[in-house]
Design an enzyme around this catalytic site. Structure first.
Site, PDB file in Angstrom:
ATOM      1  N   ASP A 138       0.849  -1.181   0.000  1.00 40.11           N
ATOM      2  CA  ASP A 138       0.000   0.000   0.000  1.00 40.11           C
ATOM      3  C   ASP A 138       0.896   1.246   0.000  1.00 40.11           C
ATOM      4  O   ASP A 138       1.726   1.401   0.902  1.00 40.11           O
ATOM      5  CB  ASP A 138      -0.842  -0.037   1.293  1.00 40.11           C
ATOM      6  N   GLU A 172      -6.197   3.879  -5.421  1.00 42.72           N
ATOM      7  CA  GLU A 172      -7.546   4.141  -4.937  1.00 42.72           C
ATOM      8  C   GLU A 172      -8.104   5.349  -5.689  1.00 42.72           C
ATOM      9  O   GLU A 172      -7.472   6.392  -5.746  1.00 42.72           O
ATOM     10  CB  GLU A 172      -7.451   4.467  -3.448  1.00 42.72           C
ATOM     11  N   HIS A 229     -10.606  -2.353   4.840  1.00 43.56           N
ATOM     12  CA  HIS A 229     -10.274  -1.819   6.167  1.00 43.56           C
ATOM     13  C   HIS A 229     -10.975  -0.496   6.466  1.00 43.56           C
ATOM     14  O   HIS A 229     -10.865   0.009   7.578  1.00 43.56           O
ATOM     15  CB  HIS A 229      -8.753  -1.624   6.258  1.00 43.56           C
ATOM     16  N   ASP A 230     -11.632   0.090   5.474  1.00 43.77           N
ATOM     17  CA  ASP A 230     -12.349   1.346   5.687  1.00 43.77           C
ATOM     18  C   ASP A 230     -13.845   1.117   5.843  1.00 43.77           C
ATOM     19  O   ASP A 230     -14.623   2.084   5.838  1.00 43.77           O
ATOM     20  CB  ASP A 230     -12.101   2.297   4.510  1.00 43.77           C
TER      21      ASP A 230
HETATM   22  C1  GLC Z   1      -7.208   5.783   2.271  1.00 49.71           C
HETATM   23  C2  GLC Z   1      -7.115   4.618   3.215  1.00 49.71           C
HETATM   24  C3  GLC Z   1      -7.658   5.016   4.550  1.00 49.71           C
HETATM   25  C4  GLC Z   1      -6.858   6.197   5.065  1.00 49.71           C
HETATM   26  C5  GLC Z   1      -6.916   7.342   4.076  1.00 49.71           C
HETATM   27  C6  GLC Z   1      -5.908   8.399   4.410  1.00 49.71           C
HETATM   28  O1  GLC Z   1      -8.479   6.078   1.898  1.00 49.71           O
HETATM   29  O2  GLC Z   1      -7.782   3.501   2.672  1.00 49.71           O
HETATM   30  O3  GLC Z   1      -7.597   3.956   5.464  1.00 49.71           O
HETATM   31  O4  GLC Z   1      -7.364   6.602   6.296  1.00 49.71           O
HETATM   32  O5  GLC Z   1      -6.571   6.895   2.781  1.00 49.71           O
HETATM   33  O6  GLC Z   1      -4.616   7.928   4.132  1.00 49.71           O
END
Ligand code: GLC
Length: 582
Positions: free
Chosen positions: A136, A292, A358-359
């Site tokens: 990631d 993402e 995880h979100d």
């Molecule tokens: C992404 C991650 C999330 C994180 C955010 C800020 O969306 O998936 O878990 O809090 O970025 O880095």
């Protein structure tokens, strides 16, 4: 604002998987030919991805926090699932304001998780088992404790000043920008040291990097090369759609904060940055990359992932994930969304298929039914859905068991920074705290971050210490050890479904046709490739439900069912799921 936080998944987690190919085990799939003339076979399209939240998977040293050695001790379990790729949430050095999504050193391992030697051993162990590793990458922002930021904030003359976005106070108040995680939702933080504001779309401890600066971009590409040289197989680009900015910072129309993706995502030059990244990194290493953010429209998504543009490989659409609400959701709406995305990518481009990460709160609690009577059967039904759709399935750790929401009642039990900040915000503005607590009980991402349930012992076999986040008490009867022994468990069903998908390219590439579209209870579709045709039947309700496909099921062969007695009829029992060969 509360709504804003709770629906954060819509903005943030519209992810895009960028993939080309991979340099480790299973390379044979790279040369696979077409299933049909129009289908470009790729290993990453045929893969099942298993996501591990390292903090919560397995603790080896008793500090209550999962670590790399813990993951290594479970490699045979991971292999036994039949999955091909592991996606690890960030494991780099971090002060952990946002559990690793605030990186203070991109070339080192977070102390809580272990050492670089542990990382090398993990990568080796995965590759020995033919499993690939996707890391990631948090590139929209760093930690405020990163050396770059420390230098940047030290002086307006610092050579690192332009690694971040600063607004000098003498220019007046900067145009409003919304922060998703800030206690006041203000994305500009004033810093007395140089009499200027810095920008942070996330928390104050996550200052946004300035992608408009070519030196910063070069530094980032070097970091990516450092990991690619180590032999990792892919990158997930975190929140990347927010990286490109109009640095004149125009004033946004009022109400802009209600549509974070529209105003903050897909900024100017984002495609240029991705092309540069592709040229500098992906094309050189034969890696799969995951970012993402799929933008605001199918056009945006296609512009990101169409192979001839040489940017990203796979789109990750979040519209479906956001459908679940505490009051329930409409199945026709769910079907409409997944069918629409499927058809937009039927000829070109590729999607990820997922309902949790995880979100998000837990899959079965949001989209199935986590009551004692239906948890198991509805979790299996959702596995049948995710593993029989076109697209690359992503499965989040513990969902293979049907792990459920933690559903904490007290704010002290929550650890998620944006949730705690929003709680404070609600208190500051005199918001409805009772309502807030009810909402987070269903939606907070801590629900999906509780320790992996390995067995029925204290703390579920996750740690011998005190877990960083409370273990769900249902580990007493919902755990790996018990499900291993039961041939009909959710875990074993997941394994069978993974196997079925891998044995049948029609479930990966086949044409998708929705049947009985307006049926409010049943989701039914066919998947078809060459001379193979499968019918997927999914009852999304806790009652018997009938559907009308017009297909004669009398001679059909049921390949998998989540009930022990197979009926293959047009009346489905509660949450019944089946894949039938026609
Ligand atoms: C992404 C991650 C999330 C994180 C955010 C800020 O969306 O998936 O878990 O809090 O970025 O880095």
């Amino acid at each position: 604002m509360l709504k804003q936080l709770l629906h954060i998944t819509t903005f943030l987690f519209t992810a895009v998987l960028l993939c080309s190919s991979c340099n480790s085990a299973n390379n044979k799939t790279e040369t696979q030919s077409s299933v049909t003339d129009s289908t470009d076979r790729k290993w990453w399209k045929e893969a099942v991805v298993y996501q591990i939240y390292p903090r919560s998977f397995k603790d080896s040293d008793g500090d209550g926090i999962g670590d790399l050695t813990g993951i290594i001790s479970k490699l045979d379990y991971i292999k036994s699932l039949g999955v091909d790729v592991i996606w690890l949430n960030p494991i780099y050095s971090s002060p952990n304001d946002d559990n690793g999504y605030d990186v203070s050193d991109y070339r080192n391992i977070m102390k809580d998780f272990g050492t670089m030697q542990d990382f090398d051993a993990l990568l080796k162990g995965l590759h020995e088992r033919g499993i690939k590793l996707v890391m990631d990458f948090v590139l929209n922002h760093s930690s405020d404790e990163h050396e770059w930021f420390k230098q940047s904030r030290s002086s307006r003359a610092s050579k690192y000043r332009d690694y971040y976005h600063w607004w000098n106070k003498e220019k007046g108040t900067p145009p409003a920008r919304y922060s998703l995680f800030d206690v006041n939702h203000d994305a500009w933080k004033y810093d007395t040291l140089t009499n200027a504001y810095y920008l942070h779309y996330f928390s104050r401890k996550q200052p946004d990097l300035n992608w408009e600066n070519p030196t910063l971009r070069r530094e980032v590409f070097d970091i990516m090369k450092f990991w690619a040289d180590k032999g990792i197989d892919g990158f997930r680009l975190d929140a990347f759609q927010f990286s490109a900015k109009d640095t004149t910072f125009p004033v946004f129309p009022s109400g802009y904060e209600k549509n974070f993706v529209q105003y903050y995502a897909m900024g100017p030059h984002l495609h240029d940055y991705l092309k540069e990244m592709n040229q500098q990194v992906f094309s050189k290493y034969n890696v799969m990359s995951v970012a993402e953010g799929a933008g605001n429209s199918f056009e945006d998504a296609h512009n990101l992932v169409d192979a001839d543009r040489k940017e990203l490989g796979m789109a990750y659409a979040f519209e479906g994930v956001d459908i679940a609400k505490p009051e329930g959701y409409s199945l026709p709406h769910f079907k409409e969304v997944f069918s629409r995305w499927d058809s937009a990518f039927a000829e070109k481009g590729w999607l990820a298929i997922f309902l949790a990460n995880h979100d998000q709160a837990r899959l079965v609690s949001r989209f199935g039914n986590d009551s004692a009577a239906f948890r198991d059967v509805s979790a299996k039904m959702l596995a049948t859905f995710l593993l029989s759709m076109r697209g690359t399935p992503y499965y989040y750790y513990g969902d293979e068991l049907g792990m459920t929401n933690a559903g904490f009642n007290k704010i002290e039990d929550y650890k998620d920074m944006p949730t705690l900040n929003e709680y404070q915000h609600q208190k500051n503005i005199g918001g409805d705290i009772k309502k807030f607590m009810a909402e987070i009980k269903f939606s907070c991402r801590d629900n999906g971050r509780t320790p992996m349930q390995w067995d029925s012992s204290t703390n579920a076999g996750f740690t011998r210490g005190k877990p960083w986040l409370q273990t769900n008490s249902n580990h007493a009867y919902l755990n790996v050890a018990m499900q291993e022994k039961n041939p009909n468990s959710c875990l074993n069903y997941f394994r069978k479904m993974v196997k079925l998908r891998k044995e049948n390219p029609a479930l990966v590439y086949g044409k998708y046709t929705l049947l009985d579209k307006d049926n409010p209870d049943v989701y039914a579709y066919t998947r078809e490739l060459n001379n193979k045709k499968f019918l997927v039947l999914l009852n999304f309700k806790s009652k018997n439900s009938t559907l009308h496909t017009g297909i004669d099921l009398s001679k059909a062969k049921t390949l998998i069912s989540n009930y022990t007695t197979v009926l293959a009829s047009e009346t489905l029992r509660p949450y019944e799921a089946a894949v039938i060969e026609l």
